[in-house]
Design a protein around this motif. Structure first.
Motif, PDB file in Angstrom:
ATOM      1  N   UNK A 324       0.687  -1.271   0.124  1.00  0.00           N
ATOM      2  CA  UNK A 324      -0.026   0.065   0.123  1.00  0.00           C
ATOM      3  C   UNK A 324       0.980   1.327   0.053  1.00  0.00           C
ATOM      4  N   UNK A 325       1.907   1.206   0.568  1.00  0.00           N
ATOM      5  CA  UNK A 325       2.599   2.413   0.886  1.00  0.00           C
ATOM      6  C   UNK A 325       3.443   2.747  -0.489  1.00  0.00           C
ATOM      7  N   UNK A 326       3.890   1.620  -1.082  1.00  0.00           N
ATOM      8  CA  UNK A 326       4.616   1.670  -2.421  1.00  0.00           C
ATOM      9  C   UNK A 326       3.720   2.269  -3.459  1.00  0.00           C
ATOM     10  N   UNK A 327       2.681   1.765  -3.503  1.00  0.00           N
ATOM     11  CA  UNK A 327       1.740   2.336  -4.525  1.00  0.00           C
ATOM     12  C   UNK A 327       1.224   3.879  -4.173  1.00  0.00           C
ATOM     13  N   UNK A 328       1.271   4.137  -2.947  1.00  0.00           N
ATOM     14  CA  UNK A 328       1.035   5.541  -2.811  1.00  0.00           C
ATOM     15  C   UNK A 328       2.530   6.453  -2.933  1.00  0.00           C
ATOM     16  N   UNK A 329       3.357   5.914  -2.815  1.00  0.00           N
ATOM     17  CA  UNK A 329       4.942   6.530  -3.030  1.00  0.00           C
ATOM     18  C   UNK A 329       4.832   7.025  -4.120  1.00  0.00           C
ATOM     19  N   UNK A 330       4.602   6.393  -5.425  1.00  0.00           N
ATOM     20  CA  UNK A 330       4.596   6.685  -6.598  1.00  0.00           C
ATOM     21  C   UNK A 330       3.816   8.220  -6.935  1.00  0.00           C
ATOM     22  N   UNK A 331       2.655   8.144  -6.042  1.00  0.00           N
ATOM     23  CA  UNK A 331       1.729   9.175  -6.403  1.00  0.00           C
ATOM     24  C   UNK A 331       2.378  10.359  -5.871  1.00  0.00           C
ATOM     25  N   UNK A 332       2.834  10.225  -4.486  1.00  0.00           N
ATOM     26  CA  UNK A 332       3.355  11.276  -3.674  1.00  0.00           C
ATOM     27  C   UNK A 332       4.486  11.828  -4.107  1.00  0.00           C
ATOM     28  N   UNK A 333       5.122  11.169  -4.926  1.00  0.00           N
ATOM     29  CA  UNK A 333       6.543  11.660  -5.618  1.00  0.00           C
ATOM     30  C   UNK A 333       6.305  12.058  -6.814  1.00  0.00           C
ATOM     31  N   UNK A 334       5.148  12.178  -7.225  1.00  0.00           N
ATOM     32  CA  UNK A 334       4.888  12.425  -8.724  1.00  0.00           C
ATOM     33  C   UNK A 334       5.579  14.112  -8.907  1.00  0.00           C
ATOM     34  N   UNK A 335       5.615  14.997  -8.209  1.00  0.00           N
ATOM     35  CA  UNK A 335       6.223  16.182  -8.509  1.00  0.00           C
ATOM     36  C   UNK A 335       7.671  16.123  -8.769  1.00  0.00           C
ATOM     37  N   UNK A 336       8.424  15.588  -7.961  1.00  0.00           N
ATOM     38  CA  UNK A 336       9.886  15.499  -7.939  1.00  0.00           C
ATOM     39  C   UNK A 336      10.234  14.334  -9.273  1.00  0.00           C
ATOM     40  N   UNK A 337       9.376  13.313  -9.472  1.00  0.00           N
ATOM     41  CA  UNK A 337       9.501  12.444 -10.427  1.00  0.00           C
ATOM     42  C   UNK A 337       9.514  13.244 -11.779  1.00  0.00           C
ATOM     43  N   UNK A 338       8.367  14.070 -11.912  1.00  0.00           N
ATOM     44  CA  UNK A 338       8.365  15.018 -13.390  1.00  0.00           C
ATOM     45  C   UNK A 338       9.400  16.025 -13.130  1.00  0.00           C
ATOM     46  N   UNK A 339       9.999  16.339 -12.104  1.00  0.00           N
ATOM     47  CA  UNK A 339      11.028  17.238 -11.926  1.00  0.00           C
ATOM     48  C   UNK A 339      12.280  16.606 -12.691  1.00  0.00           C
ATOM     49  N   UNK A 340      12.363  15.255 -12.370  1.00  0.00           N
ATOM     50  CA  UNK A 340      13.584  14.587 -13.065  1.00  0.00           C
ATOM     51  C   UNK A 340      13.961  14.674 -14.506  1.00  0.00           C
ATOM     52  N   UNK A 341      12.532  14.733 -15.230  1.00  0.00           N
ATOM     53  CA  UNK A 341      12.725  14.508 -16.645  1.00  0.00           C
ATOM     54  C   UNK A 341      12.402  15.636 -17.539  1.00  0.00           C
ATOM     55  N   UNK A 342      12.552  16.821 -16.796  1.00  0.00           N
ATOM     56  CA  UNK A 342      12.397  18.105 -17.130  1.00  0.00           C
ATOM     57  C   UNK A 342      13.499  18.898 -16.344  1.00  0.00           C
ATOM     58  N   UNK A 343      14.142  20.068 -16.882  1.00  0.00           N
ATOM     59  CA  UNK A 343      15.044  20.779 -16.338  1.00  0.00           C
ATOM     60  C   UNK A 343      14.246  21.591 -15.338  1.00  0.00           C
ATOM     61  N   UNK A 344      12.957  22.081 -15.618  1.00  0.00           N
ATOM     62  CA  UNK A 344      11.864  22.815 -14.729  1.00  0.00           C
ATOM     63  C   UNK A 344      10.351  22.380 -14.957  1.00  0.00           C
ATOM     64  N   UNK A 345       9.541  22.568 -13.794  1.00  0.00           N
ATOM     65  CA  UNK A 345       8.231  22.450 -14.033  1.00  0.00           C
ATOM     66  C   UNK A 345       7.339  23.320 -13.519  1.00  0.00           C
ATOM     67  N   UNK A 346       6.330  23.565 -13.836  1.00  0.00           N
ATOM     68  CA  UNK A 346       5.581  24.612 -13.289  1.00  0.00           C
ATOM     69  C   UNK A 346       4.152  23.720 -12.682  1.00  0.00           C
ATOM     70  N   UNK A 347       3.763  23.930 -11.558  1.00  0.00           N
ATOM     71  CA  UNK A 347       2.710  23.189 -10.966  1.00  0.00           C
ATOM     72  C   UNK A 347       1.648  24.212 -10.772  1.00  0.00           C
ATOM     73  N   UNK A 348       0.459  23.496 -11.502  1.00  0.00           N
ATOM     74  CA  UNK A 348      -0.847  24.273 -11.342  1.00  0.00           C
ATOM     75  C   UNK A 348      -1.695  23.705 -10.472  1.00  0.00           C
ATOM     76  N   UNK A 349      -2.769  24.566 -10.188  1.00  0.00           N
ATOM     77  CA  UNK A 349      -3.507  23.811  -8.921  1.00  0.00           C
ATOM     78  C   UNK A 349      -4.931  24.323  -9.153  1.00  0.00           C
ATOM     79  N   UNK A 350      -5.560  24.049 -10.323  1.00  0.00           N
ATOM     80  CA  UNK A 350      -6.970  24.237 -10.375  1.00  0.00           C
ATOM     81  C   UNK A 350      -8.100  23.509  -9.776  1.00  0.00           C
ATOM     82  N   UNK A 351      -9.210  23.542  -9.480  1.00  0.00           N
ATOM     83  CA  UNK A 351     -10.346  22.956  -9.109  1.00  0.00           C
ATOM     84  C   UNK A 351     -11.429  22.933 -10.234  1.00  0.00           C
ATOM     85  N   UNK A 352     -12.218  21.659 -10.353  1.00  0.00           N
ATOM     86  CA  UNK A 352     -13.337  21.785 -11.212  1.00  0.00           C
ATOM     87  C   UNK A 352     -14.232  20.835 -10.759  1.00  0.00           C
ATOM     88  N   UNK A 353     -15.395  20.918 -11.332  1.00  0.00           N
ATOM     89  CA  UNK A 353     -16.403  19.669 -11.053  1.00  0.00           C
ATOM     90  C   UNK A 353     -15.925  18.591 -11.388  1.00  0.00           C
TER      91      UNK A 353
END
Ligand SMILES: Cc1cc2nc3c(=O)[nH]c(=O)nc-3n(C[C@H](O)[C@H](O)[C@H](O)COP(=O)(O)OP(=O)(O)OC[C@H]3O[C@@H](n4cnc5c(N)ncnc54)[C@H](O)[C@@H]3O)c2cc1C
Lengths: 484, 352
Positions: A324-353
């Motif tokens: 269970x922890x492992x499956x969540x770990x992928x999600x919880x480290x999604x930002x740094x994971x994306x950070x690895x494949x690109x020099x920079x990333x910009x995180x947005x935070x919108x909400x929608x129905x």
């Protein structure tokens, strides 16, 4: 109407002398090198050096700081752990930055009443760690929980992957002590579930440090669920995954967490933590249920069935806590994971129905093509909070600007479909201009009036959260000139 | 169904210009709460109807004058509910009044209050401007949380016209059990049980017995029944409705009704008086005539507050005294929404 303070320009070392009347020398940082770590939060495209960094250790010192700043007309910016993603803790170059990091004591855990009393600099996860021995935990769990402070959580009304069932910060805070702009100490809320008068807990939570400095917090602790499992499923399209989410909710199940990632985010996370995510899927759902063992098994069966009905291409249920922890770990480290494949990333935070997810993701795809920048999507699917991560390279001239423009389009899109420009990261300095997309002049004027009631000189975190009337006019004239 | 928002706005605007005070009324079911106010009656009950219901999103938008009974009926068809279990007071209560008075029933400690599930509010402030805050989404930190600020504000910040709420599915199973015990044992037991991961949705002590309600999936409730203790026997489920609606004999008569909102595990004081505990010990009702100052000092000791909820002198202060710095900011906040002091003036505190 208040604007940000019109502060006189002070000389840092002369100012430090004044603060030595109320703080020890080691609590006042003047030199540039030592101030450097404080020049930005986790959105480093915004940077500024404050005149001084102050590190108070008591409520009384914060009271004295606010009084002195009030007298000197000096901007005050509070800072927790600096993990904010909207430049909320960005220093004011003509003001002081107040770091709450030294106020990091857990004052009391009352297991019987299920209440923790903590100082604002305490890390989110530290509360749970201290409560665990009593079978209790603090529910809101932002992915940054090992680092972020409870004071920062209050300022942003932070959520986490479990807030669908257990609520946001605003649902889990009973009370707080706040030092106001003029140096008064306010006791807000208490040990009960409500207090008479206007609900200042609700007003302070999510107010981005604009109304006062939080110096102590009382949070609710919940019993650790007896049992929890996560169901992971891959889907061939984001649309079918979105429909599956709605079907789970319509079936009367409130999962403890319900997260979605798109193909790009799946790849990045899998490369980073090898959680066993299906690389071929276009969308991944992580759905956690908790409760008694029997109840969890009943729900898991039901959820698996729904996922298959909606065309899941793969489905896996965690067998133990480790998985269970492992499956969540992928999600919880999604930002740094994306950070690895690109020099920079910009995180947005919108909400929608939630029902607009398909439309919105398709539109995001189009925007991505149009602006020529890749986007990975991570989504708190249960509560409609979307985090598109725009990949760019700041060393390429103009790309940051393109990323920001693209981000702005996404936020406008969120508002258009009935959502909001920010679900949990706050407006900060970053999203000021998009406040005009979401609110009209009269609504913004009501916000200023509230700010004015608490901070008439506008010294607390100026230039964040709520655009001033002047900024509104500037943004409008820029927009008009672009259009013509 | 009726949309009278334009008329309401015009009335408030005219009152703002003339300084005429308004007394906001919808179902009239909660006129006993708060202080007496004078002012011309502003009836919002005509502003009613369900505007949007998205069962798969668990989100409902209604006009503020909509009756709770109408909402419950609509939600029942989809096995959903308002999580906070509000009293409907003989079918008269409206959602606007419920939010303004922050009224939630026995499930409140576990399923949240009306404030907790409020996602968005449209209101007319004391300048006669119709403003929208929050929205239809669960998460929203753009601007101050003006929507939740309306909870318990008793209409003194604005005339609410539309409210968006978060819903929950109705639990599949429910069970009520009870066991005779004294108040101290009950406080201890309620807090012990609340520490365990059990699907509790009600815990109240009255008439010398502790009542518990368990709700959730079939298997969750059956499993939990085995864990609360063999001394508990099956009880009457309607007890929760009667606590919520204040229709028990405990609530009858004209003696002052005091409400304590305190730490759930706070000790029991003046035990020889007539008490009823709800919310797992966090909400405590007391009947009889007392000095407000005396009860305030008691409540302070118990980590909370007291209010003169019903009956008694309603011209004086009825809510717990606020510290000077707090009172000052509450006044300033009131003024930021209602600078002419026309909306339910003095309903909450003198001058607020
Ligand atoms: C990798 C990563 C993952 C993240 N995941 C999540 C997530 O899942 N959910 C989520 O909600 N957020 C998330 N965040 C954002 C961030 O962690 C939160 O906003 C967090 O609450 C910020 O806390 P902080 O202590 O770092 O605050 P800071 O960044 O230091 O400050 C944030 C704001 O709070 C104010 N502030 C801080 N302390 C006080 C105080 N004591 N009194 C008054 N104002 C104060 C500051 O002035 C500023 O406006 C993530 C960030 C990162 C980098």
């Amino acid at each position: 109407m208040n604007a940000s303070v019109n502060s006189p320009i002070y000389d840092a070392s002369a100012l430090a002398t004044r603060f030595r009347e109320i703080l020890r020398s080691d609590q006042i940082i003047v030199d540039a090198e030592s101030k450097r770590p404080y020049e930005c939060d986790a959105l480093p495209v915004y940077k500024a050096m404050p005149l001084l960094v102050l590190a108070p250790e008591t409520t009384q010192q914060i009271q004295a700081i606010n009084r002195l700043c009030n007298e000197l007309k000096l901007p005050v910016v509070a800072r927790g752990a600096g993990t904010g993603l909207s430049a909320g803790a960005l220093p004011d170059k003509n003001g002081v930055l107040v770091s709450l990091a030294r106020l990091c004591k857990i004052i009391e855990i009352d297991p019987e009443a299920r209440i923790a009393r903590v100082q604002p600099g305490v890390r989110n996860l530290a509360i749970t760690e201290a409560a665990e021995e009593y079978g209790l935990y603090y529910a809101p769990d932002p992915s940054s929980q090992i680092a972020c402070s409870i004071g920062g959580n209050i300022a942003e009304n932070s959520g986490g992957v479990h807030c669908l069932k257990y609520g946001l910060t605003v649902h889990n805070v009973l009370g707080m002590e706040v030092v106001t702009a003029d140096g008064e100490i306010l006791q807000v809320g208490g040990c009960g579930l409500d207090t008479a008068g206007y609900d200042f807990n609700a007003l302070f939570i999510g107010s981005e440090g604009l109304l006062g400095i939080v110096t102590e917090v009382r949070v609710k602790l919940l019993p650790i669920p007896e049992h929890a499992r996560v169901v992971m499923a891959g889907f061939a399209s984001v649309l079918s995954a979105g429909d599956a989410v709605s079907a789970v909710i319509a079936a009367g199940i409130i999962p403890a967490g319900l997260e979605m990632m798109d193909g790009f985010a799946i790849q990045a996370a899998e490369d980073f933590v090898s959680a066993g995510y299906p690389r071929d899927a276009s969308a991944l759902l992580l759905c956690e249920v908790d409760g008694s063992e029997n109840e969890v098994l009943e729900h898991v069966e039901h959820i698996e069935k729904i996922f298959h009905e909606f065309g899941a291409t793969s489905c896996r249920v965690s067998r133990d806590e480790e998985e269970r922890a492992l499956l969540w770990k992928g999600r919880k480290s999604a930002f740094p994971a994306v950070g690895r494949i690109s020099p920079d990333y910009y995180c947005m935070d919108g909400t929608i129905p939630r029902r607009k997810i398909g439309t919105v993701l398709e539109a995001i795809h189009r925007l991505s093509d149009q602006y020529g920048l890749r986007i990975a999507n991570v989504f708190h699917a249960g509560d409609g909070n979307l985090h598109p991560l725009i990949l760019f390279d700041a060393s390429v001239p103009g790309e940051l600007h393109t990323a920001e423009a693209l981000g702005g389009k996404i936020l406008e899109l969120c508002v258009e479909v009935g959502g909001s420009i920010t679900g949990e990261h706050g407006v900060g300095a970053e999203k000021l201009r998009y406040m005009l997309t979401q609110f009209n002049d009269a609504e913004l004027a009501q916000f200023y009036a509230i700010k004015d009631a608490f901070d008439p000189s506008g010294m607390l975190n100026p230039g964040k959260g709520i655009p001033t009337l002047r900024q509104c006019q500037e943004y409008r004239s820029i927009d008009a000139s672009i259009r013509t | 169904m009726g949309d009278i928002a334009d008329e309401l706005e015009a009335t408030v605007r005219a009152a703002a210009a003339s300084g005429k005070k308004l007394s906001i009324v919808a179902g009239g079911s909660k006129s006993f709460v708060g202080r007496n106010v004078s002012g011309e009656r502003l009836d919002v009950s005509g502003h009613c109807g369900i505007l949007d219901y998205q069962p798969a999103e668990l989100v409902l938008t209604v006009r503020a004058g909509t009756k709770l009974t109408e909402i419950a009926q609509c939600l029942e068809e989809r096995q959903q509910m308002l999580p906070f279990e509000p009293p409907d007071f003989d079918g008269k209560a409206t959602i606007g009044g419920t939010l303004a008075c922050d009224m939630s029933g026995p499930a409140r400690p576990w399923r949240g209050s009306v404030r907790d599930v409020t996602l968005g509010v449209t209101l007319i402030n004391g300048r006669g401007q119709r403003l929208r805050f929050g929205g239809q989404v669960l998460k929203n930190v753009a601007g101050y949380d003006v929507s939740r600020l309306q909870a318990g504000a008793m209409g003194t910040l604005g005339v609410m016209t539309e409210i968006t709420l978060r819903l929950l599915p109705t639990p599949a199973a429910t069970a009520t059990v009870f066991c005779e015990m004294d108040s101290r044992a009950a406080i201890k037991r309620m807090n012990e049980l609340a520490r365990l991961p059990l699907p509790i949705s009600g815990a109240a002590w009255l008439g010398g017995s502790l009542y518990l309600r368990l709700e959730g999936a079939e298997r969750a409730v059956t499993g939990a029944l085995g864990k609360v203790g063999p001394e508990f026997q099956p009880g009457d489920e309607s007890i929760w409705m009667r606590i919520r609606e204040q229709s028990l004999t405990f609530f009858e008569g004209n003696a002052s009704l005091w409400r304590f909102s305190v730490a759930s595990n706070a000790g029991h004081r003046i035990e020889d008086q007539s008490w009823l505990f709800d919310w797992g010990g966090a909400q405590r009702w007391l009947r009889g005539e007392f000095e407000m100052k005396y009860l305030e000092s008691l409540a302070n000791d118990l980590g909370g507050q007291v209010s003169l909820y019903r009956h008694g002198d309603r011209a004086g202060e009825v809510f717990h005294t606020q510290a000077p710095a707090m009172r000052n900011l509450q006044l300033r906040l009131k003024n930021s929404f209602d600078p002419h002091g026309i909306l339910n003036a003095g309903r909450m505190y003198h001058g607020i």
